[in-house]
Motif scaffolding. Structure first.
Motif, PDB file in Angstrom:
ATOM      1  N   LEU A  92       0.825  -1.196   0.000  1.00 46.19           N
ATOM      2  CA  LEU A  92       0.000   0.000   0.000  1.00 46.19           C
ATOM      3  C   LEU A  92       0.868   1.258   0.000  1.00 46.19           C
ATOM      4  N   ALA A  93       1.983   1.218   0.720  1.00 41.96           N
ATOM      5  CA  ALA A  93       2.893   2.369   0.715  1.00 41.96           C
ATOM      6  C   ALA A  93       3.427   2.627  -0.690  1.00 41.96           C
ATOM      7  N   ALA A  94       3.812   1.557  -1.396  1.00 39.44           N
ATOM      8  CA  ALA A  94       4.321   1.709  -2.757  1.00 39.44           C
ATOM      9  C   ALA A  94       3.234   2.210  -3.699  1.00 39.44           C
ATOM     10  N   ARG A  95       2.013   1.734  -3.500  1.00 39.02           N
ATOM     11  CA  ARG A  95       0.906   2.120  -4.382  1.00 39.02           C
ATOM     12  C   ARG A  95       0.528   3.585  -4.205  1.00 39.02           C
ATOM     13  N   THR A  96       0.577   4.067  -2.974  1.00 36.55           N
ATOM     14  CA  THR A  96       0.116   5.427  -2.694  1.00 36.55           C
ATOM     15  C   THR A  96       1.237   6.458  -2.637  1.00 36.55           C
ATOM     16  N   GLY A  97       2.473   5.992  -2.415  1.00 36.14           N
ATOM     17  CA  GLY A  97       3.588   6.921  -2.291  1.00 36.14           C
ATOM     18  C   GLY A  97       3.695   7.585  -0.938  1.00 36.14           C
ATOM     19  N   VAL A  98       3.004   7.032   0.074  1.00 42.16           N
ATOM     20  CA  VAL A  98       3.046   7.635   1.407  1.00 42.16           C
ATOM     21  C   VAL A  98       3.263   6.556   2.464  1.00 42.16           C
ATOM     22  N   CYS A  99       3.557   6.993   3.674  1.00 40.86           N
ATOM     23  CA  CYS A  99       3.794   6.090   4.793  1.00 40.86           C
ATOM     24  C   CYS A  99       2.495   5.404   5.213  1.00 40.86           C
ATOM     25  N   VAL A 100       2.593   4.117   5.512  1.00 42.85           N
ATOM     26  CA  VAL A 100       1.453   3.335   5.994  1.00 42.85           C
ATOM     27  C   VAL A 100       1.778   2.814   7.378  1.00 42.85           C
ATOM     28  N   SER A 101       0.847   2.989   8.317  1.00 41.62           N
ATOM     29  CA  SER A 101       1.018   2.462   9.668  1.00 41.62           C
ATOM     30  C   SER A 101      -0.187   1.605  10.000  1.00 41.62           C
ATOM     31  N   SER A 102      -0.001   0.284   9.946  1.00 36.94           N
ATOM     32  CA  SER A 102      -1.127  -0.626  10.127  1.00 36.94           C
ATOM     33  C   SER A 102      -1.284  -1.028  11.582  1.00 36.94           C
ATOM     34  N   GLY A 103      -2.445  -1.578  11.895  1.00 32.85           N
ATOM     35  CA  GLY A 103      -2.718  -2.082  13.233  1.00 32.85           C
ATOM     36  C   GLY A 103      -2.395  -3.560  13.324  1.00 32.85           C
ATOM     37  N   GLY A 104      -2.895  -4.200  14.394  1.00 31.32           N
ATOM     38  CA  GLY A 104      -2.648  -5.622  14.595  1.00 31.32           C
ATOM     39  C   GLY A 104      -1.784  -5.871  15.810  1.00 31.32           C
ATOM     40  N   SER A 105      -1.557  -7.149  16.120  1.00 29.93           N
ATOM     41  CA  SER A 105      -0.751  -7.485  17.289  1.00 29.93           C
ATOM     42  C   SER A 105       0.687  -7.009  17.122  1.00 29.93           C
ATOM     43  N   VAL A 106       1.177  -6.994  15.874  1.00 32.06           N
ATOM     44  CA  VAL A 106       2.425  -6.310  15.528  1.00 32.06           C
ATOM     45  C   VAL A 106       2.052  -5.183  14.590  1.00 32.06           C
ATOM     46  N   THR A 107       2.436  -3.972  14.935  1.00 33.09           N
ATOM     47  CA  THR A 107       2.148  -2.842  14.052  1.00 33.09           C
ATOM     48  C   THR A 107       3.282  -2.695  13.055  1.00 33.09           C
ATOM     49  N   TRP A 108       2.914  -2.497  11.816  1.00 29.37           N
ATOM     50  CA  TRP A 108       3.915  -2.319  10.762  1.00 29.37           C
ATOM     51  C   TRP A 108       3.824  -0.916  10.194  1.00 29.37           C
ATOM     52  N   THR A 109       4.945  -0.232  10.184  1.00 25.94           N
ATOM     53  CA  THR A 109       5.047   1.050   9.508  1.00 25.94           C
ATOM     54  C   THR A 109       5.890   0.831   8.264  1.00 25.94           C
ATOM     55  N   ALA A 110       5.382   1.256   7.122  1.00 30.18           N
ATOM     56  CA  ALA A 110       6.026   0.982   5.841  1.00 30.18           C
ATOM     57  C   ALA A 110       6.256   2.281   5.082  1.00 30.18           C
ATOM     58  N   HIS A 111       7.465   2.431   4.559  1.00 25.73           N
ATOM     59  CA  HIS A 111       7.832   3.577   3.734  1.00 25.73           C
ATOM     60  C   HIS A 111       7.732   3.168   2.266  1.00 25.73           C
ATOM     61  N   PRO A 112       7.384   4.085   1.378  1.00 28.60           N
ATOM     62  CA  PRO A 112       7.304   3.712  -0.042  1.00 28.60           C
ATOM     63  C   PRO A 112       8.608   3.172  -0.618  1.00 28.60           C
ATOM     64  N   ASP A 113       9.754   3.504  -0.005  1.00 30.35           N
ATOM     65  CA  ASP A 113      11.028   3.029  -0.546  1.00 30.35           C
ATOM     66  C   ASP A 113      11.382   1.613  -0.089  1.00 30.35           C
ATOM     67  N   GLY A 114      10.497   0.962   0.696  1.00 29.65           N
ATOM     68  CA  GLY A 114      10.719  -0.410   1.111  1.00 29.65           C
ATOM     69  C   GLY A 114      11.175  -0.590   2.539  1.00 29.65           C
ATOM     70  N   ARG A 115      11.506   0.497   3.221  1.00 30.05           N
ATOM     71  CA  ARG A 115      11.854   0.366   4.630  1.00 30.05           C
ATOM     72  C   ARG A 115      10.603   0.028   5.444  1.00 30.05           C
ATOM     73  N   SER A 116      10.815  -0.681   6.556  1.00 32.78           N
ATOM     74  CA  SER A 116       9.684  -1.031   7.412  1.00 32.78           C
ATOM     75  C   SER A 116      10.147  -1.157   8.852  1.00 32.78           C
ATOM     76  N   TRP A 117       9.207  -0.944   9.749  1.00 30.89           N
ATOM     77  CA  TRP A 117       9.460  -0.984  11.187  1.00 30.89           C
ATOM     78  C   TRP A 117       8.371  -1.811  11.856  1.00 30.89           C
ATOM     79  N   ALA A 118       8.775  -2.718  12.733  1.00 34.38           N
ATOM     80  CA  ALA A 118       7.833  -3.586  13.450  1.00 34.38           C
ATOM     81  C   ALA A 118       7.756  -3.165  14.906  1.00 34.38           C
ATOM     82  N   GLY A 119       6.550  -2.923  15.375  1.00 32.13           N
ATOM     83  CA  GLY A 119       6.330  -2.575  16.776  1.00 32.13           C
ATOM     84  C   GLY A 119       5.489  -3.642  17.452  1.00 32.13           C
ATOM     85  N   ALA A 120       5.980  -4.159  18.578  1.00 34.80           N
ATOM     86  CA  ALA A 120       5.276  -5.259  19.242  1.00 34.80           C
ATOM     87  C   ALA A 120       4.760  -4.888  20.622  1.00 34.80           C
TER      88      ALA A 120
END
Length: 294
Positions: free
Chosen positions: A192-220
């Protein structure tokens, strides 16, 4: 193209990625605008507004339905609340878009979505606001319908945006099955980050933040107690407040997710793993911030 390995969000990582310094003057700490609420769900905008203030932004303004504006202003006297016309079902009309675009000219960040109740009306309202904005934006809840309809709707902001879907919203926005997203939320967030060109921060038991350039961060941090009504509004408000303070989009998303989850951890330790309320989360945020600043 191979992607960087995901980074795990820890206090050490955050201390090495410090937020913009807080100034003593509220005018120098940023101003944010929240567009949301409806006659039967005014609380979403209220939760987001408090969270934005709890992360240290200087000023918060809210555009909401005329029938709920006074009550919202009394419940949150620290905010400036502007009531606008609503339709027969209690949803914001397109007048809200014109007011929001006008107010946003003096703001560092705008949040659209908390408490909106009709998907098609939310899509039309969000699209109209976005067409007139040049400032940083967070889209949450039903405002994401605008992205589903037109993934390029944020393109003109040149990456100065964050979208904060839960896993169900992430699936709908991508057009994926829920099970596919649940199996690989990192991949879904990156797509979704690649499709939109913006940062995505999803919910869930592990939260994922995704940058359009492919970087990602996992929060637990966090836990099942965060799965409660209004919790997502708190997270969206925190992310928006950090954007208002001057954080870049993915920094605001990573920090906002961590503050939200850590607030849940503190309440879990105090009250138990479930049963605390979304409105109790924001009160924990200043202490979490203080602990990260040591």
């Amino acid at each position: 193209m191979s992607r960087p390995a995901p980074e795990v969000v820890t206090p050490h990582l955050l201390r090495g990625w410090p937020l913009p310094e807080l100034k003593a003057d509220k005018e120098s700490r940023g101003r944010v605008l929240i567009v949301g609420g409806s006659r039967f769900n005014p609380g979403g905008a209220l939760l987001a507004a408090e969270a934005a203030l709890r992360v240290g932004v200087g000023k918060v303004q809210v555009v909401t339905t005329e029938s709920t504006a006074t009550a919202l202003a009394v419940a949150m006297p620290e905010t400036m609340v502007r009531g606008v016309s609503e339709d027969s079902s209690g949803q914001l009309t397109l007048e809200a878009a014109d007011v929001a675009v006008e107010l946003a000219q003096q703001c560092e960040a705008v949040l659209i979505g908390p408490g909106l109740g009709d998907p098609e009306k939310a899509r039309a309202l969000t699209a109209r606001i976005l067409s007139g904005l040049q400032t940083s934006v967070v889209l949450d809840a039903l405002a994401l319908v605008a992205v589903t309809e037109d993934p390029s709707c944020l393109e003109h902001l040149q990456g100065r945006a964050v979208i904060t879907p839960n896993l169900t919203e992430l699936a709908r926005t991508l057009g994926w099955d829920d099970a596919k997203v649940e199996d690989d939320p990192r991949e879904a967030s990156l797509r979704l980050a690649a499709r939109t060109g913006v940062c995505v921060s999803s919910g869930g038991s592990v939260t994922w933040t995704a940058h359009p350039d492919g970087r990602s961060w996992a929060g637990a941090v966090g836990g099942p107690g965060l799965g409660t009504s209004g919790s997502g509004d708190v997270k969206a408000g925190a992310v928006t407040g950090l954007l208002g303070r001057g954080a870049d989009p993915c920094q605001a998303a990573v920090w906002g997710s961590h503050l939200h989850g850590s607030a849940g951890d503190r309440l879990t330790a105090e009250l138990g793993p479930a049963g605390f309320l979304a409105r109790e989360l924001a009160l924990q945020i200043p202490q979490v911030l203080a602990e990260l600043d040591t």
